[in-house]
Design a protein around this motif. Structure first.
Motif, PDB file in Angstrom:
ATOM      1  N   ASN B 101       3.407   9.487  -4.476  1.00 20.82           N
ATOM      2  CA  ASN B 101       2.250   8.535  -5.004  1.00 20.82           C
ATOM      3  C   ASN B 101       0.642   9.170  -4.305  1.00 20.82           C
ATOM      4  OD1 ASN B 101       4.060   7.256  -6.339  1.00 20.82           O
ATOM      5  ND2 ASN B 101       4.428   5.734  -4.758  1.00 20.82           N
ATOM      6  N   GLY B 403       9.972   2.671   2.687  1.00 20.50           N
ATOM      7  CA  GLY B 403       8.701   3.392   2.610  1.00 20.50           C
ATOM      8  C   GLY B 403       7.421   2.953   3.256  1.00 20.50           C
ATOM      9  N   SER B 405       3.356   2.680   3.008  1.00 20.53           N
ATOM     10  CA  SER B 405       1.989   2.935   2.226  1.00 20.53           C
ATOM     11  C   SER B 405       1.027   3.292   3.233  1.00 20.53           C
ATOM     12  CB  SER B 405       1.791   1.573   1.558  1.00 20.53           C
ATOM     13  OG  SER B 405       2.787   1.591   0.326  1.00 20.53           O
ATOM     14  N   GLN B 463       6.196  -0.491   2.432  1.00 17.37           N
ATOM     15  CA  GLN B 463       5.814  -0.203   1.094  1.00 17.37           C
ATOM     16  C   GLN B 463       6.398  -1.177   0.104  1.00 17.37           C
ATOM     17  OE1 GLN B 463       7.233   3.602  -0.319  1.00 17.37           O
ATOM     18  NE2 GLN B 463       6.424   3.399  -2.210  1.00 17.37           N
ATOM     19  N   SER B 466       3.338   0.782  -4.853  1.00 13.22           N
ATOM     20  CA  SER B 466       2.799   2.275  -4.725  1.00 13.22           C
ATOM     21  C   SER B 466       1.670   1.878  -3.714  1.00 13.22           C
ATOM     22  CB  SER B 466       2.159   2.694  -5.854  1.00 13.22           C
ATOM     23  OG  SER B 466       1.009   2.375  -6.022  1.00 13.22           O
ATOM     24  N   ALA B 467       1.523   2.936  -2.899  1.00 16.90           N
ATOM     25  CA  ALA B 467       0.327   3.049  -1.685  1.00 16.90           C
ATOM     26  C   ALA B 467      -0.716   2.233  -2.360  1.00 16.90           C
ATOM     27  CB  ALA B 467       0.125   4.022  -1.007  1.00 16.90           C
ATOM     28  N   ASP B 470      -0.423  -1.366  -3.031  1.00 16.71           N
ATOM     29  CA  ASP B 470       0.007  -2.227  -1.795  1.00 16.71           C
ATOM     30  C   ASP B 470      -1.483  -2.308  -0.940  1.00 16.71           C
ATOM     31  OD1 ASP B 470       2.486  -2.393  -2.332  1.00 16.71           O
ATOM     32  OD2 ASP B 470       3.167  -0.666  -0.889  1.00 16.71           O
ATOM     33  N   ASN B 536       2.666   7.620  -0.282  1.00 21.70           N
ATOM     34  CA  ASN B 536       3.785   6.982   0.562  1.00 21.70           C
ATOM     35  C   ASN B 536       4.506   7.921   1.246  1.00 21.70           C
ATOM     36  OD1 ASN B 536       3.316   5.004  -2.357  1.00 21.70           O
ATOM     37  ND2 ASN B 536       3.941   4.015  -0.474  1.00 21.70           N
TER      38      ASN B 536
END
Lengths: 203, 623
Positions: B101, B403, B405, B463, B466-467, B470, B536
């Motif tokens: 991402n 994950g 972000s 996460q 998606s970053a 977020d 991410n």
């Protein structure tokens, strides 16, 4: 307190085998050859010199062998006041690599760093780089130039003394990158730094 | 230049990848006399922990987007390297698979229009002239006094106007790219607790001599829709205007209670299975205080268990008072310097370093790893250490990692301008739209994160989407993001910028580093985003390894979500003890003997008249 007025970090770069360690050892300890085993665990050498009656301390950093595969850490170049780029006058490939080294210096060293090109091993009979070629390269790239022989102790003292003198001159006229004047170097047992906006070295 | 044939074909430890844990382990092994070969397929140090200048960052982004560009072993190991009987090759992964991402965006035009250029050159003419005259003065002195010959002094690059010094108006992409080397953009920004395990390790191992830090100058929080400074020392508590006298006493009492180890059991009796929030409520803290303690000091959430909250509060308070006003340090030139410091120590003790040297496969025989295949060469070792990002999939436990972000923003001023250049830590509390707290670190030019006049804001959270999804809301609370459509690139930006900043554009610079701008006019204006990046990254600290992995292959996690490097330090120490149970982990490296200074306590006074106290045995001299 040891009385010195200035402390400067000088770093050496250049291909393997051009004599960087020999230059440092010759200057700091008067030794040649330095003996290979002795470099293990030695980070940098210190020598205090006197310029116009002032004590100037030079901290001279060697590459720790990371130049062998062109893998010097960027942090090696950080906070350097002077940078000595060394080639071997009897070895064309070490001269041909200079542009690569310059690119790396441009990338990571302060743009105010004092840069000196040194052709080492001037005692050798089998010279491949005429002095004017080295000089010309230095001129084109805005560097100081000197040929030395760590083996015969030729120009080694002069090299470092002139670096010290030039850096002192710059420090007095405040041209020098400011890192040393603003960074308190603090010991692990020290619990306070005076000003939180200043950077600190922990040690 | 690097020739594969020069690498030692046998050594004690091969370390693949120069991430944080890998580098600490390399240093530790080398320090106790083991022969270490440390290789990395990249042409830079740090892997997913690296810091990049703007140019190298763009290259990294391109590589992540096109993994086939990524450094890969040019040689096919099957054809070049012989597989002996009973051996198999276990192939490694590409580390970019951990990044997803990615979204990089400029929010400013490429260059100014001709009218703007004219305006600008008129404005800056005077300062340019001053600069040039001082330059020519400087160039006279050196050659006369010293015999080192330097015939040129003014190179082209010196004459180029530098961002921040000669430019006052609107920023353009060209401005930033011209100074691309002055950026250090972190992939894994982290702060160090002043008494955290990395600071202690740097000191005890003497690796601190390769590093420099800035103390974080303030801790902020987001309260009632605005930024607030969190009082974090006794002096702060008493100086703050936002807290009443009664509240000050309550806060001091509470914090003292958390630190009083003798009465800890008694104090927290009954709260062992409750949340920290419940405990704080039982103390009848006002809403403000509760917010400060829970979200900023303990960096917790509404569900943080009580004792964890207490521990976090203790960690914060324990690190106060060591360096500067807050408990945190930020590494100069970015966190990417830290793995390199350990690599330097490894090299000083004889470790061999080779970047741009990807490892292709492990050589495994009888469930033991006997070496690594790299660039058509077999490299044999007792132990192989590698980053999890490259680990063969069959050595992982199969559990899907969580994950991280990340958002990075280059801005034109601080999120809260102050008199001196600030270095800010802000833990953004969770809210209705963002279930996880967001860690915000803002760094300025004096940390070498960016050129003068600019700031860099790092945002990190767990996460969930998606970053960008977020983080963009938090980003919009703190920063103004304008989207520049391609057609805007050559259109005058004067109007827009005047609208958003509400003042003459040439005041921008003074608000930045010096902060001497008109406070009343600027304090409400949010910084403008000039450039942004979202991505991410997998969070692998909770992942464990499959029992199938050979015992002598040691896997190191990638960047974790926590603020400090606690996890990496502990993981490195644990792995080291597994490799060498009887050897000391990073004993103190000796100083060159000459620099041990004894005698009086030296004192250095800086230009502002602040003095720095030195201990009697100063190992690190300073001018």
């Amino acid at each position: 307190m040891e009385d010195y007025k200035f402390l400067f970090k000088v770093v050496l770069v250049g291909n393997s085998g051009v004599g960087k360690t020999c230059l440092v050892r010759r200057f700091t300890q008067g030794l040649f050859p330095p003996g290979q085993g002795a470099t293990i665990g030695v980070d940098f050498m210190i020598k205090t010199v006197e310029i116009d009656g002032e004590k100037v301390k030079l901290q001279i950093w060697d590459t720790a062998g990371q130049e062998r595969f062109r893998s010097i850490t960027q942090s090696y170049y950080r906070s350097a006041h002077a940078l000595i780029l060394v080639y071997d006058i009897s070895c064309q490939p070490t001269f041909d690599c200079l542009p690569d080294w310059l690119r790396e210096i441009e990338e990571y060293a302060s743009n105010k760093v004092l840069r000196i090109l040194v052709g080492n091993k001037m005692d050798r009979e089998d010279r491949e780089i005429p002095i004017h070629v080295g000089e010309g390269f230095a001129q084109r790239h805005d560097m100081y130039f000197l040929e030395t022989s760590a083996k015969e102790a030729e120009n080694v003292e002069k090299l470092f003394m002139e670096i010290a003198a030039e850096l002192m001159e710059q420090a007095r006229s405040k041209e020098l990158p400011r890192y040393d004047t603003i960074s308190p170097t603090i010991n692990g047992r020290t619990t306070s730094i005076g000003d939180n906006s200043c950077c600190s070295k922990i040690s | 230049m690097a020739s594969a044939n020069d690498l030692p074909s046998t050594c004690d430890v091969i370390v693949v990848g120069t991430g944080m844990t890998e580098s600490i382990l390399a240093a530790a092994a080398s320090r106790v006399g083991k022969q270490v070969l440390h290789i990395d397929g990249n042409d830079y140090y740090g892997g997913l922990w690296a810091s990049f200048n703007l140019d190298n960052l763009n290259k990294w982004v391109k590589d992540c987007e096109n993994p086939e560009n990524f450094a890969s072993d040019p040689d096919d190991p099957n054809s070049d390297v012989k597989i002996n009987n009973g051996e198999e090759f276990v192939f490694l992964q590409n580390q970019t698979s951990h990044i997803s991402n990615i979204e990089v965006k400029w929010h400013i035009p490429k260059k100014l229009t001709e009218t703007q250029v004219e305006q600008w050159s008129r404005k800056s003419q005077t300062s340019q002239e001053e600069k040039e005259s001082s330059e020519s003065d400087e160039s006279k002195s050196p050659t006369e006094e010293h015999t080192l010959s330097r015939k040129h002094t003014n190179s082209e690059s010196e004459k180029m106007p530098s961002v921040g010094f000669t430019r006052n108006g609107n920023w353009t992409q060209e401005d930033l790219m011209r100074d691309y080397r002055r950026f250090n953009i972190d992939l894994a920004p982290k702060l160090l607790f002043a008494r955290g395990s990395l600071v202690e390790l740097l000191i005890s191992s003497n690796i601190a001599r390769y590093t420099e830090f800035h103390a974080v100058t303030r801790v902020l929080t987001w309260l009632d829709g605005e930024l607030n400074a969190v009082p974090c020392s006794r002096a702060d508590v008493f100086a703050t205007r936002h807290v009443s006298v009664v509240e000050k006493r309550m806060l001091m009492k509470l914090l003292t209670g958390c630190m009083d180890s003798d009465n800890l059991v008694q104090e927290f009796q009954g709260f062992e299975s409750k949340t920290f929030l419940e405990y704080l409520k039982s103390k009848r803290l006002t809403a403000h205080l509760l917010h400060y303690v829970l979200y900023a000091i303990a960096m917790g959430t509404d569900t943080t268990p009580c004792m964890e909250g207490v521990e976090r509060t203790q960690r914060f308070l324990n690190s106060l008072g060591r360096y500067g006003n807050t408990p945190f340090l930020w590494p100069m030139y970015g966190t990417g310097e830290l793995p390199q410091a350990f690599c330097r120590l490894c090299a000083v003790f004889g470790g061999t370093y080779c970047l741009q040297h990807p490892a292709k496969a492990l050589v495994v025989a009888n469930e033991r790893c006997v070496g690594v295949v790299s660039c058509g060469q077999r490299l044999m070792a007792e132990h192989v250490v590698m980053g999890i990002a490259q680990a063969p999939t069959q050595y992982l436990d199969g559990q899907q990692p969580s994950g991280i972000s990340r958002g990075v923003f280059i801005t034109n001023k601080s999120i809260m301008p102050s008199e001196k250049e600030p270095l800010t830590f802000l833990q953004f509390p969770p809210g209705p739209s963002h279930p996880n707290p967001v860690t915000v670190i803002e760094v300025g030019p004096s940390t070498h994160a960016c050129p003068q006049g600019l700031f860099m804001v790092h945002m990190t959270c767990k996460q969930s989407k998606s970053a960008k999804e977020d983080l963009q809301e938090i980003a919009s609370f703190l920063l103004t993001q304008e989207d520049v459509s391609p057609s805007d690139y050559d259109i005058s930006t004067d109007n827009r910028s005047t609208q958003t900043s509400g003042q003459d554009p040439h005041h921008h610079h003074s608000e930045g580093a010096s902060g001497s701008g008109d406070e009343a006019a600027t304090v409400r204006t949010k910084p403008q985003v000039l450039w942004s990046m979202y991505f991410n990254c997998l969070e692998t600290s909770k992942n464990s390894y499959s029992p199938n992995a050979p015992e002598n292959v040691h896997l190191c996690s990638g960047p974790d979500l926590e603020l400090d490097f606690e996890f990496s330090v502990q993981q490195a120490e644990r792995l080291f003890k597994k490799m060498y149970p009887d050897l000391e982990f990073l004993p103190r490296a000796p100083d060159p003997e000459e620099i041990v200074i004894e005698g009086d306590t030296p004192e250095v006074v800086d230009e502002d008249g602040n003095s720095f106290e030195f201990d009697e045995e100063v190992q690190q001299p300073s001018s």
